[in-house]
Structure formats: C-alpha cells, structure tokens
Design a protein around this motif. Structure first.
Motif, PDB file in Angstrom:
ATOM      1  N   LEU A  26       0.735  -1.760  -0.287  1.00  0.00           N
ATOM      2  CA  LEU A  26      -0.222  -0.297   0.200  1.00  0.00           C
ATOM      3  C   LEU A  26       0.904   1.035   0.078  1.00  0.00           C
ATOM      4  O   LEU A  26       1.876   1.075   0.616  1.00  0.00           O
ATOM      5  N   ARG A  27      -0.162   2.336  -0.462  1.00  0.00           N
ATOM      6  CA  ARG A  27       1.248   4.211  -0.482  1.00  0.00           C
ATOM      7  C   ARG A  27      -0.324   4.458  -0.447  1.00  0.00           C
ATOM      8  O   ARG A  27      -1.274   4.377  -0.401  1.00  0.00           O
ATOM      9  N   ALA A  28       0.018   5.891  -0.465  1.00  0.00           N
ATOM     10  CA  ALA A  28      -0.604   6.610  -0.294  1.00  0.00           C
ATOM     11  C   ALA A  28      -1.765   6.738  -1.569  1.00  0.00           C
ATOM     12  O   ALA A  28      -1.282   6.413  -2.142  1.00  0.00           O
ATOM     13  N   GLY A  29      -2.752   7.451  -1.474  1.00  0.00           N
ATOM     14  CA  GLY A  29      -3.847   7.166  -2.569  1.00  0.00           C
ATOM     15  C   GLY A  29      -4.462   5.700  -2.707  1.00  0.00           C
ATOM     16  O   GLY A  29      -5.296   6.264  -3.017  1.00  0.00           O
ATOM     17  N   ASP A  30      -4.283   4.737  -1.892  1.00  0.00           N
ATOM     18  CA  ASP A  30      -5.088   3.311  -1.878  1.00  0.00           C
ATOM     19  C   ASP A  30      -6.118   3.135  -1.227  1.00  0.00           C
ATOM     20  O   ASP A  30      -6.385   3.642   0.282  1.00  0.00           O
ATOM     21  N   LEU A  31      -7.347   2.828  -1.657  1.00  0.00           N
ATOM     22  CA  LEU A  31      -8.559   2.301  -1.418  1.00  0.00           C
ATOM     23  C   LEU A  31      -8.032   0.725  -0.842  1.00  0.00           C
ATOM     24  O   LEU A  31      -8.212   0.034  -2.056  1.00  0.00           O
ATOM     25  N   VAL A  32      -8.818   0.470   0.187  1.00  0.00           N
ATOM     26  CA  VAL A  32      -8.433  -0.849   0.199  1.00  0.00           C
ATOM     27  C   VAL A  32     -10.426  -0.738   0.727  1.00  0.00           C
ATOM     28  O   VAL A  32     -10.313  -0.954   1.934  1.00  0.00           O
ATOM     29  N   MET A  33     -10.892  -1.787   0.431  1.00  0.00           N
ATOM     30  CA  MET A  33     -12.940  -2.700   0.563  1.00  0.00           C
ATOM     31  C   MET A  33     -12.297  -3.695   1.385  1.00  0.00           C
ATOM     32  O   MET A  33     -12.184  -4.564   0.829  1.00  0.00           O
ATOM     33  N   LEU A  34     -12.655  -3.908   2.464  1.00  0.00           N
ATOM     34  CA  LEU A  34     -13.024  -5.106   3.564  1.00  0.00           C
ATOM     35  C   LEU A  34     -14.408  -5.439   3.334  1.00  0.00           C
ATOM     36  O   LEU A  34     -15.140  -4.808   3.868  1.00  0.00           O
ATOM     37  N   SER A  35     -15.172  -6.628   2.555  1.00  0.00           N
ATOM     38  CA  SER A  35     -16.230  -7.589   3.372  1.00  0.00           C
ATOM     39  C   SER A  35     -16.288  -8.653   3.629  1.00  0.00           C
ATOM     40  O   SER A  35     -14.729  -9.245   3.956  1.00  0.00           O
ATOM     41  N   GLY A  36     -17.029  -8.537   4.430  1.00  0.00           N
ATOM     42  CA  GLY A  36     -17.148  -9.978   5.758  1.00  0.00           C
ATOM     43  C   GLY A  36     -18.144 -10.432   6.197  1.00  0.00           C
ATOM     44  O   GLY A  36     -18.812  -8.339   6.846  1.00  0.00           O
ATOM     45  N   GLY A  37     -18.681 -11.115   7.052  1.00  0.00           N
ATOM     46  CA  GLY A  37     -19.506 -10.821   7.981  1.00  0.00           C
ATOM     47  C   GLY A  37     -18.942 -10.557   8.961  1.00  0.00           C
ATOM     48  O   GLY A  37     -18.076  -9.785   9.356  1.00  0.00           O
TER      49      GLY A  37
END
Length: 175
Positions: A26-37
C-alpha cells in the motif's frame, strides 16, 4: 500475475500478519475495501495493516465513530479506517468527505461494498470469510455450539481492481 488471490489464515495472529504483508503493497492514495460477515476478521486484518504502516493509536472497529484517522508516526501515509456498516446511502458516505484525504492516506473501509467503489478508479477488495455451519473442526462431527465450529481459520480473497494494481504481484501476500 493474477489480479486475485485466495489465502487462508489460521488465527488472529496470522490474520494480522497477512494485514502486515498487505500494508507492504500500500501507498498513499490506495483504497482497500474489506467485506465479510460479523466477526469474520475485518478489523483484525486492519490491525495488521495499521501496525505495519506504523500509525498512531490502536486500530479498533470504528463502528460508532464511523471513521477514524490514524496519523503516521514515520514517513508513511496516514491510515483512515472507516466502518460503513451503519451507512445506508451514498449520500452518507459522501458526507464523510473521504475523497478530500484520499491522495495523502491509505483509506481502509469495512462494510464498503456497494458504497465506496466510486472513491477511486483502483482499489483492493478483500473478502474475509469464516467457517459456518454446524460441523466442528477435525472429524467434522455436528456441534450444537456454533462457536465450536470456528477454529480461527479465515479465508481471504484479495482482488485488485483498476490500473494502479496492474502488474502488482499479489503472491507476495502468501508470506
């Protein structure tokens, strides 16, 4: 190099370690989307990311504050940790003004599916899954206490979307 990889962790420490390896990409500007129950391990994974990025403060579920900024202690990017569980519309996501800090931070959003994809042309989507059902670990015998069916293993499917992730080798996440 695939734009998707599936990994299995064996408990909270291994999930945090995967988060640390993820932070290395990861670096500045990154989007991480976490999904799960509920209880799948999204926040545990986020803790590993935050620790490896070297940010201030303990990464915890921001359910009631919605978004929390963890400033970098060194030269890396800040971490913006968002829990979109209680957000019900794109307008509520927009009101958080996440796009104003996207370029300087790593933005990690739990429960962001169908809510934050428009924040960036590129993103990592991480689906965190835990065992379900009434079969226990080991011999697979039926259990009446479903907590007994959860032996700590988690399956993580990491999918890279967009031009930022073209050519990035996700196999480094295997550790």
């Amino acid at each position: 190099m695939s734009n998707q990889i599936t990994l299995t962790t064996t408990g909270p420490d291994a999930t945090r370690a995967l988060g640390a390896r993820l932070a290395g990409l990861l670096r500045a500007g990154d989007l991480v989307m976490l999904s799960g129950g509920l209880g799948a391990g999204k926040t545990t994974l986020a803790q590993g990311v935050g620790e490896a990025l070297g940010v201030r403060g303990r990464v915890t579920s921001p359910t009631f504050v919605i978004a929390r900024v963890h400033p970098a202690l060194g030269g890396g990017p800040d971490l913006v940790h968002v829990d979109a569980y209680r957000l019900s519309s794109l307008e509520e996501v927009d009101a958080l003004d996440l796009d104003s800090s996207m370029e300087e931070c790593v933005t990690l959003v739990e429960w962001g599916q169908d809510k934050v994809e428009g924040l960036a042309a590129s993103r990592l989507e991480v689906l965190v899954s835990r065992p379900h059902g009434g079969l226990g670990p080991g011999d697979g015998s039926p259990v009446t206490d479903l907590a007994g069916a959860d032996d700590g293993r988690r399956t993580m499917t990491v999918r890279a979307v967009g031009p930022r992730w073209q050519g990035v080798d996700l196999t480094v996440l295997t550790g």
